[in-house]
Design a protein around this motif. Structure first.
Motif, mmCIF file in Angstrom:
data_model
loop_
_atom_site.group_PDB
_atom_site.id
_atom_site.type_symbol
_atom_site.label_atom_id
_atom_site.label_comp_id
_atom_site.label_asym_id
_atom_site.label_seq_id
_atom_site.Cartn_x
_atom_site.Cartn_y
_atom_site.Cartn_z
ATOM 1 N N SER A 65 5.799 -5.942 1.252
ATOM 2 C CA SER A 65 5.006 -6.518 2.202
ATOM 3 C C SER A 65 4.578 -7.787 1.777
ATOM 4 O O SER A 65 4.318 -8.635 2.698
ATOM 5 C CB SER A 65 3.798 -5.604 2.508
ATOM 6 N N TYR A 66 4.741 -7.945 0.416
ATOM 7 C CA TYR A 66 4.187 -9.252 -0.190
ATOM 8 C C TYR A 66 5.590 -10.139 -0.168
ATOM 9 O O TYR A 66 5.357 -11.376 -1.095
ATOM 10 C CB TYR A 66 3.315 -9.131 -1.295
ATOM 11 N N PRO A 95 -0.231 -7.477 4.726
ATOM 12 C CA PRO A 95 -1.150 -8.413 4.408
ATOM 13 C C PRO A 95 -1.290 -9.587 5.521
ATOM 14 O O PRO A 95 -0.221 -9.887 6.423
ATOM 15 C CB PRO A 95 -0.388 -9.058 3.084
ATOM 16 N N HIS A 96 -2.265 -10.446 5.294
ATOM 17 C CA HIS A 96 -2.398 -11.399 6.401
ATOM 18 C C HIS A 96 -1.287 -12.333 6.347
ATOM 19 O O HIS A 96 -1.140 -12.930 7.660
ATOM 20 C CB HIS A 96 -3.939 -12.103 6.015
ATOM 21 N N ASN A 97 -0.564 -12.580 5.360
ATOM 22 C CA ASN A 97 0.491 -13.670 5.405
ATOM 23 C C ASN A 97 1.889 -13.028 5.522
ATOM 24 O O ASN A 97 2.878 -13.700 5.159
ATOM 25 C CB ASN A 97 0.453 -14.585 4.210
ATOM 26 N N PHE A 98 1.897 -11.753 6.229
ATOM 27 C CA PHE A 98 3.091 -10.771 5.969
ATOM 28 C C PHE A 98 4.275 -11.755 6.716
ATOM 29 O O PHE A 98 4.023 -12.411 7.769
ATOM 30 C CB PHE A 98 2.914 -9.757 6.881
ATOM 31 N N ASP A 126 -6.907 -8.075 -6.910
ATOM 32 C CA ASP A 126 -6.456 -9.001 -6.109
ATOM 33 C C ASP A 126 -4.762 -8.674 -5.964
ATOM 34 O O ASP A 126 -4.079 -9.504 -6.685
ATOM 35 C CB ASP A 126 -6.846 -10.418 -6.112
ATOM 36 N N LYS A 127 -4.351 -8.054 -5.095
ATOM 37 C CA LYS A 127 -2.770 -7.773 -5.128
ATOM 38 C C LYS A 127 -2.167 -8.738 -4.519
ATOM 39 O O LYS A 127 -0.789 -9.183 -4.778
ATOM 40 C CB LYS A 127 -2.539 -6.523 -4.171
ATOM 41 N N GLN A 128 -2.733 -9.420 -3.608
ATOM 42 C CA GLN A 128 -2.157 -10.855 -3.150
ATOM 43 C C GLN A 128 -1.615 -11.766 -4.193
ATOM 44 O O GLN A 128 -0.543 -12.220 -4.532
ATOM 45 C CB GLN A 128 -2.912 -11.554 -2.041
ATOM 46 N N HIS A 131 -1.711 -1.266 5.544
ATOM 47 C CA HIS A 131 -1.920 -2.588 6.472
ATOM 48 C C HIS A 131 -1.241 -3.790 5.886
ATOM 49 O O HIS A 131 -0.944 -3.449 4.723
ATOM 50 C CB HIS A 131 -3.295 -2.645 6.522
ATOM 51 N N GLU A 137 3.986 -1.894 -0.686
ATOM 52 C CA GLU A 137 3.242 -3.128 -1.283
ATOM 53 C C GLU A 137 3.911 -4.168 -1.532
ATOM 54 O O GLU A 137 3.710 -5.326 -1.097
ATOM 55 C CB GLU A 137 2.273 -2.961 -2.053
#
Length: 210
Positions: free
Chosen positions: A120-121, A10-13, A91-93, A8, A117
């Motif tokens: 994606s960040y 992240p929200h700020n992709f 917290d990976k973000q 999935h 991952e």
């Protein structure tokens, strides 16, 4: 049939700012502390950077049976001020937001979900050319590859990314495009096709034996 892992976004992709580095530049690793993950090679590469008077900070996330050996290696190299062990990362973000570069020094990596991952960040990646990363990424498009077990070569790639803003941004853009191929929507369609093909073959086999 081979269907890769999915992830999935992240929200700020796609929104990470790339214009500047942390001071000093921050390099990270995330994974288990076992020999095949190559953390010991990563530390050697960082020592090569320090020997070239390149300032950096390193954040190492994870844990495992090799931890005491790695701590001793850091102490022997005199890198206690540059390297911080964070333990397991919840917290990976937050972890990837602190990084300018992610390093994957594995000797063996069947797939490489942590590679995706990092991409994606919005974190540019230096990775060994283990089988998993080599199947996912492309040299100079979304990753800088280094040969397995070569800390000096790894340090050269880290140095390139620290010094070349345009290259960092190129790898980040390429990483975003690569990650899009591993979302549930895309992999779900592949999985659906595999199931349909298997079902069809089973039906045909049953008919032939009827």
């Amino acid at each position: 049939y081979v269907v890769p892992n999915m992830m999935h976004l992240p929200h700020n992709f796609g929104t990470k700012k790339t214009s500047s580095l942390h001071i000093p530049p921050t390099i990270g690793f995330l994974g288990r502390f076992v020999p095949k993950k190559g953390v010991q090679v990563f530390i050697q590469a960082l020592l090569h950077l320090r020997e070239q008077n390149i300032a950096f900070k390193a954040l190492i996330g994870g844990d495992g049976p090799q931890k005491e050996n790695l701590l001793a290696q850091v102490k022997e190299a005199g890198l206690e001020n540059e390297i911080e062990f964070l333990g397991w990362i919840e917290d990976k973000q937050d972890f990837f937001d602190k990084l300018d570069i992610f390093c994957l020094p594995s000797f063996q990596e069947p797939f490489g979900l942590v590679l995706l991952e990092a991409m994606s960040y919005g974190t540019p990646v230096v990775s060994t050319n283990a089988s998993g990363p080599a199947a996912i990424a492309t040299q100079d498009r979304d990753v800088l590859f280094t040969n397995i077990g070569t800390p000096q070569e790894m340090s050269k790639n880290l140095k390139r990314l620290i010094e070349d803003k345009d290259l960092r941004e190129k790898l980040i853009r390429g990483g975003y495009e690569t990650v899009k191929n591993y979302t549930p929507d895309i992999i779900g369609k592949s999985l659906d096709e595999v199931i349909k093909n298997i079902t069809y073959r089973c039906d045909e086999a049953c008919k032939s034996h009827a």
